[in-house]
Design an enzyme around this catalytic site. Structure first.
Site, PDB file in Angstrom:
ATOM      1  N   SER A  35     -12.599  54.502 131.403  1.00  0.00           N
ATOM      2  CA  SER A  35     -11.162  54.250 131.412  1.00  0.00           C
ATOM      3  C   SER A  35      -9.969  54.633 131.421  1.00  0.00           C
ATOM      4  O   SER A  35     -10.051  56.535 131.868  1.00  0.00           O
ATOM      5  CB  SER A  35     -11.147  54.454 130.031  1.00  0.00           C
ATOM      6  N   THR A  66     -13.438  52.946 125.006  1.00  0.00           N
ATOM      7  CA  THR A  66     -13.131  53.461 125.942  1.00  0.00           C
ATOM      8  C   THR A  66     -12.648  55.230 125.849  1.00  0.00           C
ATOM      9  O   THR A  66     -11.774  55.703 126.318  1.00  0.00           O
ATOM     10  CB  THR A  66     -11.176  52.529 125.467  1.00  0.00           C
ATOM     11  N   GLU A  84      -2.118  51.686 130.460  1.00  0.00           N
ATOM     12  CA  GLU A  84      -1.039  50.657 129.006  1.00  0.00           C
ATOM     13  C   GLU A  84      -0.554  52.031 127.671  1.00  0.00           C
ATOM     14  O   GLU A  84       0.227  51.825 127.232  1.00  0.00           O
ATOM     15  CB  GLU A  84      -1.977  49.413 128.953  1.00  0.00           C
ATOM     16  N   SER A 129      -8.097  44.897 139.235  1.00  0.00           N
ATOM     17  CA  SER A 129      -8.875  44.938 138.643  1.00  0.00           C
ATOM     18  C   SER A 129      -9.849  44.160 137.541  1.00  0.00           C
ATOM     19  O   SER A 129     -10.682  43.143 137.383  1.00  0.00           O
ATOM     20  CB  SER A 129      -9.147  46.676 138.616  1.00  0.00           C
ATOM     21  N   LYS A 174      -6.324  50.733 120.812  1.00  0.00           N
ATOM     22  CA  LYS A 174      -6.996  51.736 120.894  1.00  0.00           C
ATOM     23  C   LYS A 174      -7.191  52.411 122.674  1.00  0.00           C
ATOM     24  O   LYS A 174      -7.655  53.705 122.812  1.00  0.00           O
ATOM     25  CB  LYS A 174      -9.048  51.231 121.709  1.00  0.00           C
TER      26      LYS A 174
HETATM   27  N1  LIG Z   1      -9.312  47.052 134.741  1.00  0.00           N
HETATM   28  C1  LIG Z   1      -9.899  47.006 133.429  1.00  0.00           C
HETATM   29  O1  LIG Z   1     -11.507  46.957 132.917  1.00  0.00           O
HETATM   30  C2  LIG Z   1      -9.374  46.138 131.774  1.00  0.00           C
HETATM   31  C3  LIG Z   1      -9.811  45.663 130.694  1.00  0.00           C
HETATM   32  C4  LIG Z   1      -9.650  44.919 129.901  1.00  0.00           C
HETATM   33  C5  LIG Z   1      -8.731  45.060 130.099  1.00  0.00           C
HETATM   34  N2  LIG Z   1      -7.496  45.459 131.202  1.00  0.00           N
HETATM   35  C6  LIG Z   1      -6.127  45.552 130.857  1.00  0.00           C
HETATM   36  O2  LIG Z   1      -5.552  43.307 131.607  1.00  0.00           O
HETATM   37  C7  LIG Z   1      -4.312  44.500 132.462  1.00  0.00           C
HETATM   38  C8  LIG Z   1      -4.205  44.082 133.544  1.00  0.00           C
HETATM   39  O3  LIG Z   1      -5.165  45.558 134.145  1.00  0.00           O
HETATM   40  P1  LIG Z   1      -5.364  45.825 135.237  1.00  0.00           P
HETATM   41  O4  LIG Z   1      -6.541  46.820 135.531  1.00  0.00           O
HETATM   42  O5  LIG Z   1      -6.815  45.052 136.539  1.00  0.00           O
HETATM   43  O6  LIG Z   1      -4.620  46.828 136.390  1.00  0.00           O
HETATM   44  P2  LIG Z   1      -4.190  46.860 138.190  1.00  0.00           P
HETATM   45  O7  LIG Z   1      -3.244  47.526 137.870  1.00  0.00           O
HETATM   46  O8  LIG Z   1      -5.782  46.813 138.588  1.00  0.00           O
HETATM   47  O9  LIG Z   1      -3.528  45.290 138.356  1.00  0.00           O
HETATM   48  C9  LIG Z   1      -2.419  44.871 138.065  1.00  0.00           C
HETATM   49  C10 LIG Z   1      -1.684  43.390 138.923  1.00  0.00           C
HETATM   50  O10 LIG Z   1      -1.185  42.872 139.066  1.00  0.00           O
HETATM   51  C11 LIG Z   1      -0.601  42.610 139.958  1.00  0.00           C
HETATM   52  N3  LIG Z   1       1.072  42.101 139.338  1.00  0.00           N
HETATM   53  C12 LIG Z   1       2.570  43.574 138.865  1.00  0.00           C
HETATM   54  N4  LIG Z   1       3.297  42.066 138.628  1.00  0.00           N
HETATM   55  C13 LIG Z   1       2.754  40.683 138.905  1.00  0.00           C
HETATM   56  C14 LIG Z   1       3.737  39.821 138.886  1.00  0.00           C
HETATM   57  N5  LIG Z   1       4.838  39.569 138.250  1.00  0.00           N
HETATM   58  N6  LIG Z   1       3.291  38.308 138.814  1.00  0.00           N
HETATM   59  C15 LIG Z   1       1.924  38.230 139.595  1.00  0.00           C
HETATM   60  N7  LIG Z   1       0.957  39.242 139.756  1.00  0.00           N
HETATM   61  C16 LIG Z   1       1.349  41.102 139.557  1.00  0.00           C
HETATM   62  C17 LIG Z   1      -0.548  43.716 140.502  1.00  0.00           C
HETATM   63  O11 LIG Z   1       0.101  43.700 142.000  1.00  0.00           O
HETATM   64  C18 LIG Z   1      -1.760  44.198 140.496  1.00  0.00           C
HETATM   65  O12 LIG Z   1      -2.644  43.522 141.783  1.00  0.00           O
HETATM   66  C19 LIG Z   1      -4.322  45.489 131.108  1.00  0.00           C
HETATM   67  O13 LIG Z   1      -3.499  44.921 130.656  1.00  0.00           O
HETATM   68  C20 LIG Z   1      -5.663  46.471 131.250  1.00  0.00           C
HETATM   69  O14 LIG Z   1      -5.267  46.922 130.384  1.00  0.00           O
HETATM   70  C21 LIG Z   1      -7.617  46.221 131.990  1.00  0.00           C
END
Ligand SMILES: NC(=O)c1ccc[n+]([C@@H]2O[C@H](COP(=O)([O-])OP(=O)(O)OC[C@H]3O[C@@H](n4cnc5c(N)ncnc54)[C@H](O)[C@@H]3O)[C@@H](O)[C@H]2O)c1
Length: 334
Positions: A253, A247, A280, A10, A190
């Protein structure tokens, strides 16, 4: 600018949309074939049920992904960061700018993500390391809703370079900072307090309790910043209080949602199984708890979340323990 985004979940796809809107050439790498297929054929972010610009392409081939990159943006859950870096390492040619947008700290080593990148990638392959953090739910960014973040690097010019990459006058405002440590710590810590906020709401407590917890969470963050040498002023910026507010108060969140379920009586395993995206805060709670014990920092809220999540103590028991501690002064020790 050719940017490779490692992690097509995402947040990876929301940031890819910002880059695409800013006319960057984006290639997403993900290990999941279905995710890559959804991006290439359907132009879809499944987790958010949202369409993304058609010029965003994806691959499961890490060599192709790294050949594309002038800049590499890591957006994978922190627990897979080391394995993702290992996959990429053989194909990194020349010096690249590495941006991290994930939020976490590694248990045992207490390393921030920029420190893990600096440890694993040879110096000759690193131009700069920059962290992008702040109050941001992918759900809103992918719809082009107004958001402000901070790009931080020890090198001011590198922070400004990433600021200009992402800055979009219609909806995405980016500030720069040289306090890489403080910005990364804010984004990571956070998530612990978002779990706490969810538990509080799940237990049926009200706005007074939530406001008290958020204020006291800032105190714990301040202590950890001071111990690790981050600038406490950074706490009052987007990556600190900004991210804490969004958050702890938003239904978007994942950490809040997980806390809410635990607070409403679901067990941890059931809760994590029901979450489709990474939470996380669980791993960061472990890291922050270990750090607070090793460094002898008084962190009652972090300890309480650790007790609920890892020692499986009932939230109501933990909350009553927090309330029955000796009364104390709010003034900082002189
Ligand atoms: N979703 C949010 O609103 C948001 C906002 C800010 C920060 N974050 C941070 O971003 C990070 C990712 O969150 P997210 O929401 O995108 O997670 P998510 O679970 O939606 O997506 C994670 C992606 O990583 C891929 N992945 C897993 N292992 C991998 C690898 N070895 N190589 C390549 N791809 C791989 C998965 O297939 C998946 O598509 C987290 O640390 C989260 O805290 C998320």
């Amino acid at each position: 600018m050719n940017t490779t985004v490692i992690g097509g979940g995402s947040w990876g796809l929301a940031l890819s949309k910002v880059l695409s809107d800013n006319h960057h050439n984006v290639l997403v790498y993900d290990i999941n074939e279905k995710t890559v297929d959804n991006i290439n054929r359907l132009h879809l972010c499944v987790q958010l049920d949202a369409y993304i610009p058609k010029d965003i392409k994806a691959t499961t081939n890490i060599e192709t992904a790294m050949n594309h990159a002038d800049v590499v943006l890591f957006v994978v859950p922190t627990k897979v960061l080391r394995s993702a870096l290992e996959e990429a390492l053989p194909f990194i040619k020349g010096a690249k700018t590495f941006i991290n947008a994930a939020k976490g700290i590694e248990p045992e080593s207490f390393k921030r993500i920029s420190e893990i990148i600096a440890e694993m990638v040879p110096e000759s392959n690193i131009k700069h390391i920059v962290s992008l953090s702040g109050p941001s739910h992918a759900e809103e960014v992918i719809k082009g809703m107004t958001t402000a973040l901070t790009a931080a690097s020890e090198d001011e010019a590198a922070a400004q370079f990433v600021q200009s990459m992402f800055h979009n006058q219609q909806y995405f405002r980016v500030y720069s900072s040289t306090d890489l440590k403080g910005v990364e710590l804010g984004g990571a810590l956070k998530n612990i307090f978002a779990l706490a906020a969810g538990i509080i709401r799940g237990q049926g407590l009200g706005d007074n309790a939530l406001a008290a917890f958020m204020s006291r969470s800032l105190v714990e963050m301040h202590k950890i910043y001071a111990h690790l040498g981050a600038d406490p002023e950074t706490l009052y910026g987007l990556s600190g209080i900004g991210d804490l507010i969004v958050t702890c108060t938003s239904e978007h969140s994942r950490n809040f949602q997980a806390g809410y379920k635990i607070g409403s009586g679901k067990n941890l395993e059931e809760t994590l199984k029901s979450m489709t995206m990474v939470v996380e805060g669980i791993r960061t709670t472990q890291a922050a708890y270990q750090l607070s014990k090793v460094a002898d920092i008084d962190t009652p809220i972090i300890d309480a979340i650790y007790d609920v999540v890892f020692n499986k103590i009932e939230p109501k028991v933990v909350l009553s323990h927090l309330l029955s501690r000796d009364s104390k002064s709010e003034d900082k020790p002189k």
